[in-house]
Design a protein around this motif. Structure first.
Motif, mmCIF file in Angstrom:
data_model
loop_
_atom_site.group_PDB
_atom_site.id
_atom_site.type_symbol
_atom_site.label_atom_id
_atom_site.label_comp_id
_atom_site.label_asym_id
_atom_site.label_seq_id
_atom_site.Cartn_x
_atom_site.Cartn_y
_atom_site.Cartn_z
ATOM 1 N N ARG A 46 0.837 -1.213 0.000
ATOM 2 C CA ARG A 46 0.000 0.000 0.000
ATOM 3 C C ARG A 46 0.863 1.251 0.000
ATOM 4 N NH1 ARG A 46 -2.148 -0.603 6.281
ATOM 5 N NH2 ARG A 46 -0.077 -0.670 7.239
ATOM 6 N N TYR A 48 -0.320 5.300 0.686
ATOM 7 C CA TYR A 48 -1.342 6.317 0.928
ATOM 8 C C TYR A 48 -0.635 7.658 1.159
ATOM 9 C CZ TYR A 48 -5.417 3.275 1.118
ATOM 10 O OH TYR A 48 -6.440 2.414 0.783
ATOM 11 N N GLN A 179 -4.161 4.651 7.685
ATOM 12 C CA GLN A 179 -4.822 4.251 6.444
ATOM 13 C C GLN A 179 -6.326 4.131 6.644
ATOM 14 O OE1 GLN A 179 -3.941 0.333 4.909
ATOM 15 N NE2 GLN A 179 -5.617 0.466 3.425
#
Length: 447
Positions: A46, A48, A179
């Motif tokens: 991920r 972000y 997140q």
């Protein structure tokens, strides 16, 4: 020490345990850029990115290209960019009519097979009354936290830099919490739309949804259920706040109230909210040594040299200096005693953007909060509070403070700061007019 607050938050904060080797303080803006690009290239799960803005310039292009390259190499990678909705749709102040960064985001989406969604979060219907001021990039299990946005000067792409703080924290629970807020507290809102796609709705058409989002954010918080209230060792607590008397504001005031020996505060725009000023005064009365580091007016990111055409925005650094001079004049006695130390930062024509607090030998607050009325009432802010009861981070903490103080000079007398009579004629004329019509107090509340 017993709390001075009836509903104290500090002892109740849930936090995530840290190890000392999981915290790295990066050495400057260029190192921040290098680290960010390196972490993006290595990401496996991920990415972000949350910032006030991702600018269409060389450094911004480098970051967005890196995000697209990471997504193309690993299509399963969860990549999300979140910026302020209104800031993304206007050009630079004083640069004339421009399409804004959103046009660039849309072009990048058209030009790439990989998909990197860029979401715009409208905290208010007008930028003047509130923006997305959250900080923190989540990349796999790391959080890169800085007050910086993403452009050439914040990332020291060329010769100039904007001085900030840069921390890398490796902690999965913290990364999950940050997140989760973005994924479930922001981008699922009906007010939030992708800026990288065409046919954007007008802000006016979103008024109801924006009001609903802001109302929900006033009661939102980071999910810290995986954390603990007991703080026997090094730990970190994520904090969120928007609007009057929010939890982040309250913790800031409680931290100042908890100081017993030493308190250091950094802010780029000297315009302290009344609750902060009150707690600083109480700390001084207790005998706490207080250091406040602010940027010289010429190191302010709104500063425009007198040789250039005057714009209203150019008056802001002078307004902050007026505020600082008044504060220094009221506190000259404790300045003389050495209990209060006001430091001006200046390094050539570079600019200063530092925020944060250091309390005794225990607490360190990382934040994008400018410690001004706007941050305390209008913008959506966050922070990471590091609690270090066993002094495990004292060496890097001292090195960071030494680097901050390296380009500072102490204000010995309030008369060292210029007055209205010494300002450039256009600035002086504007400030006199503002004072005459009593707008000055309003400006201090929103700028």
């Amino acid at each position: 020490m017993p709390s001075l607050f009836k509903r104290s938050l500090l002892p109740k904060l849930r936090s995530f345990a840290l190890t000392a080797d999981a915290v790295t303080i990066l050495d400057g803006a260029a190192e921040f850029r290098r680290c960010l690009l390196e972490q993006i290239a290595q990401a496996t799960r991920r990415i972000y990115i949350v910032a006030l803005y991702l600018q269409h310039d060389e450094a911004g292009q480098e970051i967005l290209d890196a995000l697209h390259a990471a997504k193309a190499a690993r299509p399963e990678l969860d990549v999300v960019v979140v910026v302020d909705w209104l800031r993304a749709q206007r050009g630079l102040i004083g640069a004339g009519k421009q399409p804004g960064n959103s046009a660039w985001y849309q072009q990048m989406t058209r030009d790439h097979a990989s998909e990197v969604p860029v979401y715009g979060v409208p905290v208010q219907t007008r930028e003047l009354f509130g923006v997305l001021h959250l900080k923190g990039f989540v990349i796999d299990d790391c959080v890169i936290y800085s007050g910086a946005s993403l452009n050439n000067v914040y990332l020291h792409k060329f010769d100039k830099y904007r001085f900030d703080r840069y921390h890398l924290l490796r902690n999965r629970a913290l990364a999950d919490s940050m997140q989760h807020l973005v994924q479930h507290g922001l981008i699922t809102s009906k007010a939030v739309h992708r800026l990288d796609l065409p046919n954007l709705p007008s802000t006016r058409s979103l008024r109801h949804d924006i009001g609903d989002l802001r109302s929900r954010l006033k009661h939102a918080a980071y999910d810290t259920t995986a954390g603990d209230v007991i703080k026997g060792g090094l730990s970190v607590s994520p904090l969120l706040g928007v609007g009057k008397n929010n939890p982040l504001n309250r913790v800031i005031c409680e931290l100042i109230a908890s100081a017993q020996q030493q308190l250091t505060i950094c802010t780029p725009y000297f315009n302290l909210p009344l609750p902060v000023t009150r707690e600083i005064n109480r700390a001084l009365a207790r005998g706490v040594k207080v250091d406040i580091v602010v940027g010289d007016k010429t190191a302010n990111d709104f500063y425009i040299p007198p040789s250039e055409p005057f714009r209203v925005i150019a008056a802001l650094p002078y307004l902050y200096e007026i505020s600082l001079r008044r504060f220094a004049k009221r506190h000259q006695r404790v300045i003389d005693s050495g209990l209060l130390n006001l430091h001006l930062w200046r390094d050539g024509d570079n600019t200063y953007h530092l925020k944060g607090m250091w309390v005794d030998e225990r607490y360190t607050l990382l934040t994008g909060n400018n410690l001004n009325p706007r941050a305390f009432r209008l913008d959506l802010e966050n922070a990471l509070l590091i609690d270090d009861p066993k002094a495990e981070l004292q060496a890097p903490r001292r090195r960071e403070l030494a680097e901050i103080f390296r380009n500072t000079s102490r204000i010995e007398r309030y008369q060292q700061l210029e007055t209205l009579l010494e300002y450039p004629p256009d600035v002086s004329k504007f400030l006199r007019r503002v004072s005459r019509v009593r707008i000055e107090r309003l400006l201090y509340r929103i700028l």
